[in-house]
Design a protein around this motif. Structure first.
Motif, PDB file in Angstrom:
ATOM      1  N   ILE A 149     -49.751 -58.609  13.759  1.00  0.00           N
ATOM      2  CA  ILE A 149     -48.860 -58.621  14.922  1.00  0.00           C
ATOM      3  C   ILE A 149     -48.881 -59.987  15.602  1.00  0.00           C
ATOM      4  O   ILE A 149     -47.837 -60.545  15.956  1.00  0.00           O
ATOM      5  CB  ILE A 149     -49.261 -57.503  15.906  1.00  0.00           C
ATOM      6  CG1 ILE A 149     -48.995 -56.130  15.284  1.00  0.00           C
ATOM      7  CG2 ILE A 149     -48.500 -57.652  17.222  1.00  0.00           C
ATOM      8  CD1 ILE A 149     -49.636 -54.975  16.029  1.00  0.00           C
ATOM      9  N   ILE A 150     -50.077 -60.541  15.791  1.00  0.00           N
ATOM     10  CA  ILE A 150     -50.188 -61.856  16.425  1.00  0.00           C
ATOM     11  C   ILE A 150     -49.500 -62.926  15.567  1.00  0.00           C
ATOM     12  O   ILE A 150     -48.775 -63.782  16.081  1.00  0.00           O
ATOM     13  CB  ILE A 150     -51.662 -62.224  16.674  1.00  0.00           C
ATOM     14  CG1 ILE A 150     -52.298 -61.235  17.659  1.00  0.00           C
ATOM     15  CG2 ILE A 150     -51.790 -63.650  17.217  1.00  0.00           C
ATOM     16  CD1 ILE A 150     -53.805 -61.359  17.777  1.00  0.00           C
ATOM     17  N   THR A 202     -45.923 -65.126  16.608  1.00  0.00           N
ATOM     18  CA  THR A 202     -46.054 -66.571  16.836  1.00  0.00           C
ATOM     19  C   THR A 202     -45.423 -67.359  15.680  1.00  0.00           C
ATOM     20  O   THR A 202     -45.753 -68.517  15.452  1.00  0.00           O
ATOM     21  CB  THR A 202     -47.527 -66.982  17.021  1.00  0.00           C
ATOM     22  OG1 THR A 202     -48.305 -66.486  15.932  1.00  0.00           O
ATOM     23  CG2 THR A 202     -48.081 -66.439  18.322  1.00  0.00           C
ATOM     24  N   GLY A 203     -44.521 -66.710  14.971  1.00  0.00           N
ATOM     25  CA  GLY A 203     -43.715 -67.412  13.976  1.00  0.00           C
ATOM     26  C   GLY A 203     -44.378 -67.650  12.637  1.00  0.00           C
ATOM     27  O   GLY A 203     -43.813 -68.358  11.794  1.00  0.00           O
ATOM     28  N   LEU A 211     -55.852 -67.441  14.678  1.00  0.00           N
ATOM     29  CA  LEU A 211     -55.527 -66.025  14.533  1.00  0.00           C
ATOM     30  C   LEU A 211     -56.797 -65.177  14.516  1.00  0.00           C
ATOM     31  O   LEU A 211     -56.879 -64.133  15.168  1.00  0.00           O
ATOM     32  CB  LEU A 211     -54.718 -65.793  13.256  1.00  0.00           C
ATOM     33  CG  LEU A 211     -53.317 -66.400  13.216  1.00  0.00           C
ATOM     34  CD1 LEU A 211     -52.735 -66.274  11.813  1.00  0.00           C
ATOM     35  CD2 LEU A 211     -52.398 -65.741  14.234  1.00  0.00           C
ATOM     36  N   ASP A 212     -57.803 -65.654  13.776  1.00  0.00           N
ATOM     37  CA  ASP A 212     -59.068 -64.927  13.717  1.00  0.00           C
ATOM     38  C   ASP A 212     -59.722 -64.839  15.097  1.00  0.00           C
ATOM     39  O   ASP A 212     -60.256 -63.780  15.481  1.00  0.00           O
ATOM     40  CB  ASP A 212     -60.027 -65.611  12.740  1.00  0.00           C
ATOM     41  CG  ASP A 212     -59.577 -65.502  11.288  1.00  0.00           C
ATOM     42  OD1 ASP A 212     -58.742 -64.624  10.987  1.00  0.00           O
ATOM     43  OD2 ASP A 212     -60.065 -66.306  10.463  1.00  0.00           O
ATOM     44  N   ARG A 213     -59.677 -65.945  15.829  1.00  0.00           N
ATOM     45  CA  ARG A 213     -60.290 -65.954  17.165  1.00  0.00           C
ATOM     46  C   ARG A 213     -59.557 -65.005  18.118  1.00  0.00           C
ATOM     47  O   ARG A 213     -60.194 -64.286  18.903  1.00  0.00           O
ATOM     48  CB  ARG A 213     -60.278 -67.379  17.733  1.00  0.00           C
ATOM     49  CG  ARG A 213     -60.854 -67.481  19.136  1.00  0.00           C
ATOM     50  CD  ARG A 213     -61.035 -68.924  19.571  1.00  0.00           C
ATOM     51  NE  ARG A 213     -59.773 -69.646  19.680  1.00  0.00           N
ATOM     52  CZ  ARG A 213     -58.960 -69.579  20.741  1.00  0.00           C
ATOM     53  NH1 ARG A 213     -59.266 -68.787  21.765  1.00  0.00           N
ATOM     54  NH2 ARG A 213     -57.850 -70.282  20.775  1.00  0.00           N
ATOM     55  N   MET A 214     -58.243 -64.981  18.025  1.00  0.00           N
ATOM     56  CA  MET A 214     -57.462 -64.087  18.881  1.00  0.00           C
ATOM     57  C   MET A 214     -57.782 -62.627  18.586  1.00  0.00           C
ATOM     58  O   MET A 214     -57.897 -61.798  19.500  1.00  0.00           O
ATOM     59  CB  MET A 214     -55.967 -64.358  18.699  1.00  0.00           C
ATOM     60  CG  MET A 214     -55.514 -65.727  19.190  1.00  0.00           C
ATOM     61  SD  MET A 214     -55.507 -65.871  20.996  1.00  0.00           S
ATOM     62  CE  MET A 214     -53.935 -65.068  21.358  1.00  0.00           C
ATOM     63  N   VAL A 215     -57.919 -62.299  17.314  1.00  0.00           N
ATOM     64  CA  VAL A 215     -58.264 -60.925  16.932  1.00  0.00           C
ATOM     65  C   VAL A 215     -59.672 -60.571  17.403  1.00  0.00           C
ATOM     66  O   VAL A 215     -59.897 -59.499  17.982  1.00  0.00           O
ATOM     67  CB  VAL A 215     -58.138 -60.728  15.411  1.00  0.00           C
ATOM     68  CG1 VAL A 215     -58.695 -59.363  15.000  1.00  0.00           C
ATOM     69  CG2 VAL A 215     -56.691 -60.861  14.972  1.00  0.00           C
ATOM     70  N   ASP A 216     -60.620 -61.473  17.184  1.00  0.00           N
ATOM     71  CA  ASP A 216     -62.004 -61.222  17.593  1.00  0.00           C
ATOM     72  C   ASP A 216     -62.091 -60.984  19.104  1.00  0.00           C
ATOM     73  O   ASP A 216     -62.789 -60.072  19.565  1.00  0.00           O
ATOM     74  CB  ASP A 216     -62.905 -62.386  17.191  1.00  0.00           C
ATOM     75  CG  ASP A 216     -63.125 -62.474  15.686  1.00  0.00           C
ATOM     76  OD1 ASP A 216     -62.831 -61.485  14.988  1.00  0.00           O
ATOM     77  OD2 ASP A 216     -63.577 -63.538  15.220  1.00  0.00           O
ATOM     78  N   GLY A 228     -44.728 -69.234  20.834  1.00  0.00           N
ATOM     79  CA  GLY A 228     -44.419 -67.899  20.386  1.00  0.00           C
ATOM     80  C   GLY A 228     -44.709 -66.947  21.530  1.00  0.00           C
ATOM     81  O   GLY A 228     -44.342 -67.214  22.679  1.00  0.00           O
ATOM     82  N   HIS A 229     -45.434 -65.874  21.223  1.00  0.00           N
ATOM     83  CA  HIS A 229     -45.702 -64.840  22.212  1.00  0.00           C
ATOM     84  C   HIS A 229     -46.856 -65.188  23.149  1.00  0.00           C
ATOM     85  O   HIS A 229     -47.006 -64.563  24.198  1.00  0.00           O
ATOM     86  CB  HIS A 229     -46.022 -63.527  21.479  1.00  0.00           C
ATOM     87  CG  HIS A 229     -46.082 -62.326  22.364  1.00  0.00           C
ATOM     88  ND1 HIS A 229     -44.967 -61.813  23.000  1.00  0.00           N
ATOM     89  CD2 HIS A 229     -47.136 -61.537  22.739  1.00  0.00           C
ATOM     90  CE1 HIS A 229     -45.335 -60.758  23.709  1.00  0.00           C
ATOM     91  NE2 HIS A 229     -46.641 -60.574  23.582  1.00  0.00           N
ATOM     92  N   TYR A 230     -47.659 -66.182  22.784  1.00  0.00           N
ATOM     93  CA  TYR A 230     -48.882 -66.486  23.548  1.00  0.00           C
ATOM     94  C   TYR A 230     -48.806 -67.889  24.136  1.00  0.00           C
ATOM     95  O   TYR A 230     -49.585 -68.773  23.798  1.00  0.00           O
ATOM     96  CB  TYR A 230     -50.117 -66.302  22.658  1.00  0.00           C
ATOM     97  CG  TYR A 230     -50.238 -64.884  22.170  1.00  0.00           C
ATOM     98  CD1 TYR A 230     -50.881 -63.917  22.931  1.00  0.00           C
ATOM     99  CD2 TYR A 230     -49.651 -64.497  20.970  1.00  0.00           C
ATOM    100  CE1 TYR A 230     -50.957 -62.595  22.508  1.00  0.00           C
ATOM    101  CE2 TYR A 230     -49.720 -63.174  20.537  1.00  0.00           C
ATOM    102  CZ  TYR A 230     -50.365 -62.232  21.314  1.00  0.00           C
ATOM    103  OH  TYR A 230     -50.425 -60.932  20.889  1.00  0.00           O
ATOM    104  N   ALA A 231     -47.868 -68.079  25.040  1.00  0.00           N
ATOM    105  CA  ALA A 231     -47.618 -69.409  25.599  1.00  0.00           C
ATOM    106  C   ALA A 231     -48.841 -69.999  26.278  1.00  0.00           C
ATOM    107  O   ALA A 231     -49.019 -71.215  26.306  1.00  0.00           O
ATOM    108  CB  ALA A 231     -46.448 -69.349  26.577  1.00  0.00           C
ATOM    109  N   MET A 232     -49.716 -69.166  26.830  1.00  0.00           N
ATOM    110  CA  MET A 232     -50.916 -69.687  27.501  1.00  0.00           C
ATOM    111  C   MET A 232     -51.766 -70.482  26.523  1.00  0.00           C
ATOM    112  O   MET A 232     -52.340 -71.508  26.885  1.00  0.00           O
ATOM    113  CB  MET A 232     -51.746 -68.554  28.100  1.00  0.00           C
ATOM    114  CG  MET A 232     -51.072 -67.858  29.269  1.00  0.00           C
ATOM    115  SD  MET A 232     -50.044 -66.482  28.753  1.00  0.00           S
ATOM    116  CE  MET A 232     -51.291 -65.250  28.341  1.00  0.00           C
TER     117      MET A 232
END
Length: 263
Positions: A144-145, A149-150, A158-163, A233-237
């Motif tokens: 999904i992430i 984010t294209g 991506l791994d860090r966001m999931v973790d 993408g979806h996570y502008a921050m």
């Protein structure tokens, strides 16, 4: 619904009060990439954890946007903030709009960062299964992430966001929140609202796109505005923190106070 004090980080001492609400995948740490560069002289920010996330990970609740909005209003009461602006990312954008519906006279300005529309986000069956099973399946959270984010972000990111998502969210709450933000339609409660409302989208996000905001957000809010960030993408921050700060704070700064109130 029982009163619950949202965990929060307070930043700044500025006269313009702002409550920032995170999205489905993270707690208030989602805002960490922008915190150091916020204008804390003009604004005072309260960055919160919703029930089921962060310091509120074990909090019991219904895990709905309406409950989240009631918690936000209660926090504003306890802080003594009679009038405030709202920033909400994704699911948090839906929570912020619920605040507008519940207490329109208290909302100064509204910002949605890739916000879920007040009409919800109906998902096709296959997509709904992907999102629902993401509560217990890390690979689905990653998919999904990556999609939103294209498909161009580094694997380590991506791994860090999931973790982080797994660490800061309760799986049961995560699943319950989905039914609320995706399935509930309360657009009739905000349609025609005079609150100035900015939707910020990322050009790389095919899900909550500028086109979707034109057909939902801009139709709901007569004083609505739209800003699309080309590199996000979806996570502008995370993706474009400085561009996001400039876009959001310029919009908040344009406020001239309540008409006739001198505020």
């Amino acid at each position: 619904m029982a009163s619950f004090l949202l965990p929060r980080t307070l930043l700044g001492e500025g006269p313009h009060k702002v409550i920032a609400v995170h999205g489905w995948f993270a707690d208030r740490s989602a805002y960490e990439p922008v915190l150091a560069d916020l204008d804390t002289e003009s604004f005072q920010y309260a960055v919160v954890d919703l029930r089921g996330y962060g310091e509120a990970k074990d909090a019991v609740g219904a895990y709905t946007t309406a409950e989240g909005a009631a918690d936000v209003i209660d926090l504003a009461d306890r802080l003594g903030w009679e009038w405030f602006s709202l920033v909400g990312h994704s699911m948090g954008g839906s929570v912020a709009q619920r605040v507008v519906a519940a207490a329109p006279h208290r909302v100064r300005r509204l910002v949605g960062v890739s916000p879920v529309p007040a009409s919800g986000l109906p998902l096709p069956p296959e997509q709904k299964e992907l999102f629902a099973s993401a509560a217990h399946t890390p690979e689905n959270r990653r998919a999904i992430i990556d999609f939103t984010t294209g498909g161009v972000r580094p694997r380590a990111w991506l791994d860090r966001m999931v973790d982080r998502s797994l660490a800061v969210s309760d799986a049961k709450a995560f699943r319950a929140w989905l039914d609320s933000w995706a399935g509930e339609d309360f657009h009739a409660e905000v349609e025609g609202s005079p609150v100035p409302a900015l939707a910020v989208t990322g050009a790389l996000d095919p899900a909550l796109s500028a086109d979707l905001m034109r057909s939902t957000w801009l139709r709901a809010y007569p004083r609505g505005e739209l800003a699309e960030l080309p590199g996000a993408g979806h996570y502008a921050m995370d993706e474009v923190p400085l561009e996001l700060i400039r876009t959001v704070e310029d919009f908040l700064r344009a406020d001239t106070g309540r008409e006739g109130s001198g505020a």
